[in-house]
Design a protein around this motif. Structure first.
Motif, PDB file in Angstrom:
ATOM      1  N   MET A  29       0.847  -1.196   0.000  1.00 23.05           N
ATOM      2  CA  MET A  29       0.000   0.000   0.000  1.00 23.05           C
ATOM      3  C   MET A  29       0.885   1.249   0.000  1.00 23.05           C
ATOM      4  O   MET A  29       2.010   1.221   0.479  1.00 23.05           O
ATOM      5  CB  MET A  29      -0.943   0.006   1.202  1.00 23.05           C
ATOM      6  N   PHE A  30       0.338   2.326  -0.533  1.00 25.81           N
ATOM      7  CA  PHE A  30       1.066   3.588  -0.625  1.00 25.81           C
ATOM      8  C   PHE A  30       0.563   4.571   0.430  1.00 25.81           C
ATOM      9  O   PHE A  30      -0.612   4.549   0.797  1.00 25.81           O
ATOM     10  CB  PHE A  30       0.881   4.208  -2.017  1.00 25.81           C
ATOM     11  N   LYS A  31       1.478   5.447   0.853  1.00 24.44           N
ATOM     12  CA  LYS A  31       1.119   6.497   1.814  1.00 24.44           C
ATOM     13  C   LYS A  31       0.717   7.752   1.054  1.00 24.44           C
ATOM     14  O   LYS A  31       1.425   8.184   0.145  1.00 24.44           O
ATOM     15  CB  LYS A  31       2.306   6.864   2.707  1.00 24.44           C
ATOM     16  N   TYR A  32      -0.403   8.332   1.453  1.00 16.98           N
ATOM     17  CA  TYR A  32      -0.773   9.646   0.936  1.00 16.98           C
ATOM     18  C   TYR A  32       0.262  10.628   1.465  1.00 16.98           C
ATOM     19  O   TYR A  32       0.674  10.520   2.626  1.00 16.98           O
ATOM     20  CB  TYR A  32      -2.184  10.013   1.424  1.00 16.98           C
ATOM     21  N   PRO A  33       0.736  11.590   0.667  1.00 13.14           N
ATOM     22  CA  PRO A  33       1.789  12.499   1.122  1.00 13.14           C
ATOM     23  C   PRO A  33       1.449  13.173   2.457  1.00 13.14           C
ATOM     24  O   PRO A  33       0.357  13.689   2.644  1.00 13.14           O
ATOM     25  CB  PRO A  33       1.867  13.535  -0.006  1.00 13.14           C
ATOM     26  N   GLY A  34       2.399  13.114   3.363  1.00 10.97           N
ATOM     27  CA  GLY A  34       2.239  13.746   4.663  1.00 10.97           C
ATOM     28  C   GLY A  34       1.589  12.867   5.717  1.00 10.97           C
ATOM     29  O   GLY A  34       1.359  13.317   6.835  1.00 10.97           O
ATOM     30  N   ALA A  65      -4.754  13.406  -9.866  1.00  6.50           N
ATOM     31  CA  ALA A  65      -5.591  14.527  -9.454  1.00  6.50           C
ATOM     32  C   ALA A  65      -5.844  14.488  -7.949  1.00  6.50           C
ATOM     33  O   ALA A  65      -5.858  15.533  -7.283  1.00  6.50           O
ATOM     34  CB  ALA A  65      -6.908  14.504 -10.226  1.00  6.50           C
ATOM     35  N   HIS A  66      -6.017  13.301  -7.408  1.00  3.64           N
ATOM     36  CA  HIS A  66      -6.286  13.124  -5.977  1.00  3.64           C
ATOM     37  C   HIS A  66      -5.080  13.539  -5.138  1.00  3.64           C
ATOM     38  O   HIS A  66      -5.210  14.297  -4.181  1.00  3.64           O
ATOM     39  CB  HIS A  66      -6.644  11.655  -5.722  1.00  3.64           C
ATOM     40  N   VAL A  67      -3.900  13.084  -5.519  1.00  2.00           N
ATOM     41  CA  VAL A  67      -2.701  13.370  -4.728  1.00  2.00           C
ATOM     42  C   VAL A  67      -2.233  14.809  -4.926  1.00  2.00           C
ATOM     43  O   VAL A  67      -1.831  15.479  -3.975  1.00  2.00           O
ATOM     44  CB  VAL A  67      -1.576  12.364  -5.069  1.00  2.00           C
ATOM     45  N   ARG A  68      -2.303  15.314  -6.136  1.00  2.00           N
ATOM     46  CA  ARG A  68      -1.829  16.670  -6.439  1.00  2.00           C
ATOM     47  C   ARG A  68      -2.898  17.745  -6.240  1.00  2.00           C
ATOM     48  O   ARG A  68      -2.615  18.925  -6.394  1.00  2.00           O
ATOM     49  CB  ARG A  68      -1.336  16.747  -7.881  1.00  2.00           C
ATOM     50  N   ASN A  69      -4.129  17.311  -5.968  1.00  2.00           N
ATOM     51  CA  ASN A  69      -5.239  18.239  -5.751  1.00  2.00           C
ATOM     52  C   ASN A  69      -5.454  19.154  -6.965  1.00  2.00           C
ATOM     53  O   ASN A  69      -5.389  20.377  -6.861  1.00  2.00           O
ATOM     54  CB  ASN A  69      -5.026  19.049  -4.473  1.00  2.00           C
ATOM     55  N   CYS A  70      -5.692  18.542  -8.114  1.00  2.00           N
ATOM     56  CA  CYS A  70      -5.981  19.298  -9.330  1.00  2.00           C
ATOM     57  C   CYS A  70      -7.105  18.577 -10.086  1.00  2.00           C
ATOM     58  O   CYS A  70      -7.556  17.516  -9.666  1.00  2.00           O
ATOM     59  CB  CYS A  70      -4.734  19.411 -10.205  1.00  2.00           C
ATOM     60  N   ASN A  71      -7.566  19.159 -11.197  1.00  2.00           N
ATOM     61  CA  ASN A  71      -8.628  18.496 -11.963  1.00  2.00           C
ATOM     62  C   ASN A  71      -8.029  17.468 -12.924  1.00  2.00           C
ATOM     63  O   ASN A  71      -6.811  17.396 -13.096  1.00  2.00           O
ATOM     64  CB  ASN A  71      -9.509  19.524 -12.688  1.00  2.00           C
ATOM     65  N   ASN A  72      -8.875  16.677 -13.552  1.00  2.00           N
ATOM     66  CA  ASN A  72      -8.412  15.587 -14.409  1.00  2.00           C
ATOM     67  C   ASN A  72      -7.629  16.079 -15.626  1.00  2.00           C
ATOM     68  O   ASN A  72      -6.664  15.440 -16.042  1.00  2.00           O
ATOM     69  CB  ASN A  72      -9.590  14.717 -14.866  1.00  2.00           C
ATOM     70  N   TRP A  73      -8.056  17.192 -16.204  1.00  2.00           N
ATOM     71  CA  TRP A  73      -7.367  17.715 -17.379  1.00  2.00           C
ATOM     72  C   TRP A  73      -5.945  18.135 -17.008  1.00  2.00           C
ATOM     73  O   TRP A  73      -4.983  17.809 -17.707  1.00  2.00           O
ATOM     74  CB  TRP A  73      -8.152  18.878 -17.974  1.00  2.00           C
ATOM     75  N   GLU A  74      -5.795  18.861 -15.902  1.00  2.00           N
ATOM     76  CA  GLU A  74      -4.460  19.247 -15.446  1.00  2.00           C
ATOM     77  C   GLU A  74      -3.630  18.008 -15.109  1.00  2.00           C
ATOM     78  O   GLU A  74      -2.441  17.941 -15.423  1.00  2.00           O
ATOM     79  CB  GLU A  74      -4.553  20.148 -14.214  1.00  2.00           C
ATOM     80  N   ALA A  75      -4.256  17.027 -14.466  1.00  2.00           N
ATOM     81  CA  ALA A  75      -3.553  15.798 -14.107  1.00  2.00           C
ATOM     82  C   ALA A  75      -3.024  15.100 -15.353  1.00  2.00           C
ATOM     83  O   ALA A  75      -1.860  14.683 -15.391  1.00  2.00           O
ATOM     84  CB  ALA A  75      -4.485  14.865 -13.336  1.00  2.00           C
ATOM     85  N   MET A  76      -3.858  14.998 -16.375  1.00  2.00           N
ATOM     86  CA  MET A  76      -3.438  14.328 -17.602  1.00  2.00           C
ATOM     87  C   MET A  76      -2.269  15.076 -18.243  1.00  2.00           C
ATOM     88  O   MET A  76      -1.285  14.454 -18.659  1.00  2.00           O
ATOM     89  CB  MET A  76      -4.598  14.229 -18.590  1.00  2.00           C
ATOM     90  N   ASN A  77      -2.347  16.392 -18.291  1.00  2.00           N
ATOM     91  CA  ASN A  77      -1.266  17.173 -18.892  1.00  2.00           C
ATOM     92  C   ASN A  77       0.033  17.065 -18.084  1.00  2.00           C
ATOM     93  O   ASN A  77       1.117  16.986 -18.648  1.00  2.00           O
ATOM     94  CB  ASN A  77      -1.677  18.635 -19.039  1.00  2.00           C
TER      95      ASN A  77
END
Length: 175
Positions: A29-34, A65-77
């Protein structure tokens, strides 16, 4: 548009993105940052994830998007810029997105450092108040102060003030 997302999802492996964002997994399992405890489980067969700590899941784009707190379009880019996937239209976009990611990472590091400094100041203040309270209590317990003297009253007052400040620092609600 959805075709672009579909093609993109096939080109990027969720395990690679998870390792880039959160480091190596602990016991699968992975840790969410922080966070101290791992809560994100990857399902490589379906190229999806689920975060048990936040009750959310999705595909590789949703993970970013979940980890970086951005929308899907930004995440994809952003994923395209880092992993070199052809979803971004040209090299200039990739460079600007990569630069924005570096700036975001720098800001995040600065926030984490500021939080660590704040925590250190908090610990020092709690220790200082505890030492002051102990000093006043030791003075009262020493037997050198006669009853009803000003110093005795002052010590009781200082103990109450220290207790009050410690309650506030530790987040205890006072009615």
């Amino acid at each position: 548009m959805t075709e672009k997302f579909k093609i993109f999802r096939e080109q990027v492996h969720i395990q690679d993105v998870a390792i880039h964002l959160m480091g190596r997994p602990e016991r699968g399992m992975f840790k969410y940052p922080g966070e101290k405890t791992a809560s994100i489980k990857l399902y490589t067969q379906t190229q999806s994830f689920y975060d048990f700590g936040r009750n959310t899941g999705g595909d590789v784009i949703a993970l970013w998007a979940h980890v970086r707190n951005c929308n899907n379009w930004e995440a994809m880019n952003e994923i395209a810029a880092i992993f070199g996937v052809s979803a971004v239209s040209n090299e200039t976009d990739r460079k600007s997105i990569a630069e924005r990611i570096r700036r975001q990472e720098k800001v995040q590091k600065e926030r984490e450092q500021a939080e660590k400094r704040r925590q250190k100041r908090w610990v020092k203040e709690v220790e200082r108040l505890q030492e002051w309270r102990k000093l006043c209590q030791d003075l009262l317990d020493s037997g050198h102060l006669p009853p009803f003297c000003d110093v005795r009253s002052w010590c009781y007052s200082e103990i109450q003030v220290a207790d009050y400040r410690l309650d506030i620092l530790c987040g205890i609600e006072i009615e």
